[in-house]
Design a protein around this motif. Structure first.
Motif, short mmCIF file in Angstrom:
data_model
loop_
_atom_site.label_atom_id
_atom_site.label_comp_id
_atom_site.label_asym_id
_atom_site.label_seq_id
_atom_site.Cartn_x
_atom_site.Cartn_y
_atom_site.Cartn_z
N SER A 180 8.10 8.80 8.54
CA SER A 180 8.08 8.93 7.08
C SER A 180 6.76 9.52 6.63
O SER A 180 5.81 9.63 7.41
CB SER A 180 8.30 7.57 6.42
N THR A 181 6.71 9.89 5.37
CA THR A 181 5.46 10.32 4.73
C THR A 181 5.37 9.59 3.40
O THR A 181 6.37 9.15 2.86
CB THR A 181 5.42 11.84 4.48
N GLU A 182 4.16 9.45 2.90
CA GLU A 182 3.98 8.87 1.56
C GLU A 182 2.83 9.56 0.87
O GLU A 182 1.84 9.92 1.50
CB GLU A 182 3.75 7.36 1.64
N GLN A 183 2.99 9.80 -0.42
CA GLN A 183 1.95 10.44 -1.21
C GLN A 183 0.91 9.39 -1.59
O GLN A 183 1.26 8.33 -2.10
CB GLN A 183 2.55 11.05 -2.47
N ASN A 204 -3.93 10.14 7.56
CA ASN A 204 -3.95 11.02 6.38
C ASN A 204 -3.88 12.46 6.86
O ASN A 204 -4.65 12.89 7.71
CB ASN A 204 -5.21 10.81 5.56
N TYR A 205 -2.94 13.20 6.31
CA TYR A 205 -2.70 14.57 6.74
C TYR A 205 -3.90 15.46 6.51
O TYR A 205 -4.30 16.23 7.39
CB TYR A 205 -1.48 15.09 5.99
N GLU A 206 -4.53 15.39 5.35
CA GLU A 206 -5.67 16.25 5.05
C GLU A 206 -6.85 15.98 5.98
O GLU A 206 -7.52 16.90 6.42
CB GLU A 206 -6.12 16.08 3.59
N ARG A 230 0.15 10.61 3.53
CA ARG A 230 0.02 9.79 4.73
C ARG A 230 1.24 10.04 5.60
O ARG A 230 2.37 10.04 5.11
CB ARG A 230 -0.09 8.31 4.38
N ILE A 231 1.01 10.29 6.88
CA ILE A 231 2.06 10.63 7.83
C ILE A 231 2.25 9.46 8.79
O ILE A 231 1.28 8.92 9.32
CB ILE A 231 1.68 11.88 8.65
#
Length: 74
Positions: free
Chosen positions: A11-14, A35-37, A20-21
């Motif tokens: 899942s992912t969440e903003q 965190n993706y970034e 967040r991956i």
């Protein structure tokens, strides 16, 4: 030798200006969250090269939140 799929997107969440991956590492049998970034800013040789390649292939889905609140195999 064949390449087995090592990661599965869970899942992912903003979260405040980032995403967040959540993935499952099938080789190590453990969940990973990050965190993706911040992963994109990590020098490639320090990050899991295989994970970085996996995420790059799914960048459009991640950026558009395709996996939000769902458990999709990727």
């Amino acid at each position: 030798m064949t390449n087995l799929i090592r990661y599965k997107m869970l899942s992912t969440e903003q979260i405040s200006e980032d995403r967040r991956i959540h993935v499952f590492d099938m080789q190590q049998q453990q969940k990973l969250s990050f965190n993706y970034e911040s992963l994109k800013r990590t020098p490639k040789n320090n990050a899991y090269e295989e994970l970085t390649e996996f995420l790059q292939k799914r960048k459009l889905k991640i950026d558009n939140g395709v996996y939000d609140n769902e458990e999709h195999a990727s």
